[in-house]
Structures are given as structure tokens and as C-alpha cells.
Design a protein around this motif. Sequence first.
Motif, PDB file in Angstrom:
ATOM      1  N   SER A 142       4.982  -6.561  -4.202  1.00 48.01           N
ATOM      2  CA  SER A 142       5.159  -5.458  -3.267  1.00 48.01           C
ATOM      3  C   SER A 142       4.959  -5.923  -1.832  1.00 48.01           C
ATOM      4  N   TYR A 143       4.012  -6.845  -1.617  1.00 46.65           N
ATOM      5  CA  TYR A 143       3.820  -7.407  -0.274  1.00 46.65           C
ATOM      6  C   TYR A 143       4.990  -8.306   0.107  1.00 46.65           C
ATOM      7  N   PHE A 144       5.518  -9.035  -0.885  1.00 45.46           N
ATOM      8  CA  PHE A 144       6.610  -9.960  -0.594  1.00 45.46           C
ATOM      9  C   PHE A 144       7.847  -9.218  -0.092  1.00 45.46           C
ATOM     10  N   VAL A 145       8.196  -8.110  -0.746  1.00 49.17           N
ATOM     11  CA  VAL A 145       9.415  -7.410  -0.344  1.00 49.17           C
ATOM     12  C   VAL A 145       9.221  -6.663   0.972  1.00 49.17           C
ATOM     13  N   ARG A 146       7.966  -6.357   1.321  1.00 52.93           N
ATOM     14  CA  ARG A 146       7.726  -5.669   2.590  1.00 52.93           C
ATOM     15  C   ARG A 146       7.518  -6.654   3.738  1.00 52.93           C
ATOM     16  N   SER A 147       6.914  -7.823   3.428  1.00 49.25           N
ATOM     17  CA  SER A 147       6.682  -8.842   4.462  1.00 49.25           C
ATOM     18  C   SER A 147       7.106 -10.205   3.921  1.00 49.25           C
ATOM     19  N   ILE A 155      -4.086  10.686  -2.394  1.00 44.52           N
ATOM     20  CA  ILE A 155      -3.777   9.318  -2.789  1.00 44.52           C
ATOM     21  C   ILE A 155      -4.300   8.342  -1.736  1.00 44.52           C
ATOM     22  N   GLU A 156      -4.622   7.150  -2.200  1.00 41.97           N
ATOM     23  CA  GLU A 156      -5.217   6.115  -1.341  1.00 41.97           C
ATOM     24  C   GLU A 156      -4.133   5.415  -0.531  1.00 41.97           C
ATOM     25  N   SER A 157      -3.625   6.122   0.451  1.00 44.40           N
ATOM     26  CA  SER A 157      -2.628   5.550   1.348  1.00 44.40           C
ATOM     27  C   SER A 157      -2.666   6.344   2.645  1.00 44.40           C
ATOM     28  N   CYS A 158      -2.190   5.728   3.723  1.00 45.65           N
ATOM     29  CA  CYS A 158      -2.096   6.423   5.003  1.00 45.65           C
ATOM     30  C   CYS A 158      -0.624   6.661   5.326  1.00 45.65           C
ATOM     31  N   ASP A 159      -0.366   7.422   6.364  1.00 46.85           N
ATOM     32  CA  ASP A 159       1.023   7.740   6.690  1.00 46.85           C
ATOM     33  C   ASP A 159       1.832   6.496   7.073  1.00 46.85           C
ATOM     34  N   ILE A 160       1.197   5.536   7.741  1.00 44.68           N
ATOM     35  CA  ILE A 160       1.915   4.324   8.152  1.00 44.68           C
ATOM     36  C   ILE A 160       2.350   3.526   6.928  1.00 44.68           C
ATOM     37  N   ARG A 161       1.425   3.273   6.029  1.00 42.29           N
ATOM     38  CA  ARG A 161       1.746   2.508   4.826  1.00 42.29           C
ATOM     39  C   ARG A 161       2.738   3.253   3.943  1.00 42.29           C
ATOM     40  N   TRP A 162       2.532   4.549   3.800  1.00 42.72           N
ATOM     41  CA  TRP A 162       3.395   5.332   2.915  1.00 42.72           C
ATOM     42  C   TRP A 162       4.827   5.373   3.443  1.00 42.72           C
ATOM     43  N   ASN A 163       4.973   5.591   4.726  1.00 40.78           N
ATOM     44  CA  ASN A 163       6.319   5.640   5.306  1.00 40.78           C
ATOM     45  C   ASN A 163       7.016   4.288   5.199  1.00 40.78           C
ATOM     46  N   ALA A 164       6.255   3.211   5.332  1.00 43.53           N
ATOM     47  CA  ALA A 164       6.844   1.878   5.168  1.00 43.53           C
ATOM     48  C   ALA A 164       7.347   1.678   3.747  1.00 43.53           C
ATOM     49  N   THR A 165       6.610   2.219   2.780  1.00 38.53           N
ATOM     50  CA  THR A 165       7.037   2.143   1.383  1.00 38.53           C
ATOM     51  C   THR A 165       8.324   2.919   1.165  1.00 38.53           C
TER      52      THR A 165
END
Length: 380
Positions: free
Chosen positions: A245-250, A128-138
Motif C-alpha cells: 500500500s505504501y509502494f503504490v502511494r509512494s 476509523i483510524e485514519s485522518c482526512d489527508i490519508r483517507w483522501n489520498a487513498t
Amino acid sequence: MARLFTKRIFRHPPHGQLLNNIGNLWQCHCHKLEQQPYNTMHHLLSFTIALAALHGVCDAFVTNHHRAVVLKSTNSKLQSQILDFIEPSTGVQVKLIGAMHYNPASIQLATDTINQLEKEGRLGSIIIESCDIRWNATLENEFVQDQLMSEMRAAHDLGLLYQRPVVLGDQRINITVSQLKNGAKEAVLDLVQPWNGGWNRLYDSVSEARKEAVPLGEGFLGIDSFFDPKLMTAAPVSLLKYPLSYFVRSPVFSVIVLCFLILFGGDDANALSDLTPTDLAESLFFSALETVIFARVFLKELLAERNEVLAQNIFEQCRNYSADKGSVWDKLFQPAGDKSKGAIYAPDSVVPNSAEEGKVVVAVLGLAHCNGIKKIMTEG
């Protein structure tokens, strides 16, 4: 006229209840816009908020953590978003599933493809098009995890359900951000130094990145893949969910951007008529410069360089399912296990067993990545 058009489009039965609701909201929006055309930004913002209200009542928005694993296959016709080929050095079949992020049609396509391969006993690793940093933040945000279902989340959940390896195959976000900054800086420096060959370097950089990141022609996705009617029909969901999705994360950064748009995009309906030819030429000139800088960082840093990382991670998974396991000595004495190098697996994912053969490696990616990754993997 706008209301008549939207009535015909959104009342068509195959589009479902979600589009009926969106159609009614859009008709109201058009009516307000006809009465008060001077405040376009206000009405656009109002329509977006109205769309958000559908979140709690429309099936395309209401999903939970387990939705991906209970989605049923519907024989999706969006096959124009899939690139299917054989990786030359390993002989392993690869499927690149191109997606419009958060689009229900793309979620269904990823689900159908993975379910079908599992049914046939041919499902290998899922990238999947994601890295560990982004995925863990999700994973840390329950709202994103439970409500904002994406095609990557659907693929991940199915991978865990079927006990298949799930790989976080994208370049780490901190590296991408650093490269974006450097790329933008290089582009600006080249723009302001035409006498020093800056414009030629910028042109060559954009041109080369375009050829590598977005190859065209037979065997690649065409314009019809991006503008498929079913994909476009569900596009309003993507246009809401992606920024949400960006709003709820940042939230702080998102509020700043929203306020900026409201303050500077408001009631200047007569601004264009007040422009002198000099002002207009100046505005067009700076818009062209911004477009060039954006094209440079988008094609090179956001696409081409990340394509290299994604392609390498897909190839590493292909090594696990290659029929050629090496010499007789290797086959007899080398233990089966993960043969990939540097793979980062999602939490709770199983690890590949290199004794398996005849599997298909599946990658769920943004549509813009597919052509470039196929070119790297098949042409080198």
C-alpha cells in the motif's frame, strides 16, 4: 525439515486455498535456501514477489470496492481483539475492534461486528483510524481503493451502506510527522547528554508513555490477542499488503528503500565471523541506542499522543447517543443534530442524529491502540 513442517501446516484443510498456494511457494523457497544459504536477502525478496503473484488469483487478495458490503458474517471467534465497555460520562457502549492492518481475519471481525450491531438496530457511529489527508489520498488511488482492502475500508463501506456516521478519527498525518521529528530529536539530545539528566529524562519519557499507551492487566487486551492463531495464519497477507500500500502511494521512496535493503543486506554471510569482540560490542551498543530512540517515538508520538486524539473523537460521538440530553429546556427546544465537536466525517457519510439512543459506538483501530484508548476513556 522446513519443507516437512510447512507441508503439515499449509495442507491442513481449514486454512483454505490461499495458504495451500503460499505453502507451496514457501516450500520452494526453503529448498532454494538450503542449496544457497549465503543469499538470504535474495530469496526473501523472491518469496515476496512470488506472494505478490497470488494477488490476481487468491480470494484474500482479489477484492473490489464493494467487497466489504457483501462479506457475510461467519461468527468470527476473534473476540479477544474486541474491548467492550461503557463510556462513564455518557453511559454509551463502546466497542474497540483491534485489527492487524490489512489482515483478512481482522477485516472479517470488523465486518461481523458491524453487521451484527446493525441487525440488532444498535449500530451508532463508526470511527476509523485514519485522518482526512490519508483517507483522501487513498481515495485518489484506484489500486489501493479497489484491490488493497483493509479493515478500515470495510468498516467505512458498511457505514455508508447502513447510512451510519463514519468518522475519520485519527490525528492528521502532517501533525504526526512533525511530532515524530521533534520526538526523535529530543531522544537523540537526551542520549548524548547523560551528564545533564538526559538519560533520566529519556527513561522517564519511555516509561510514562508505556504506562499510558500500553496498559496491561485485567480488562485490557493480552498477549493472546496479538498472537491469536487465526490472526497469525493470515499474517502473510498483512505483511505483503501493508508495504504494498505504501509502494503504490509512494513508489519512488519505496524503491529507494528496497534498493537499500538489497544492496546492504546481501551476500555478507561471513561478515559476522570476521567481527572482532570490539566490533561486536560497538554494533550491539549502537543497536541498543537505536532501539531506545525507536521505543521513545513509537510509544509516545505514534501511540500515546494519537490515542488522545482518537479517544476524544470517540467520546464526541458518544455524546450524540447519550440518554442524558441535558435540561428539560434543552430537550424541548434544542434541535436534534450532531452534538460532537470537531468531528471530521468521511465523504458521503451521514451526520449523527442526537435524538437516537441505545446505540453502540464502534472504533476500528490497530491492536496497539486499544488498551491505551480504553484507559483514557474509562480512567481519564
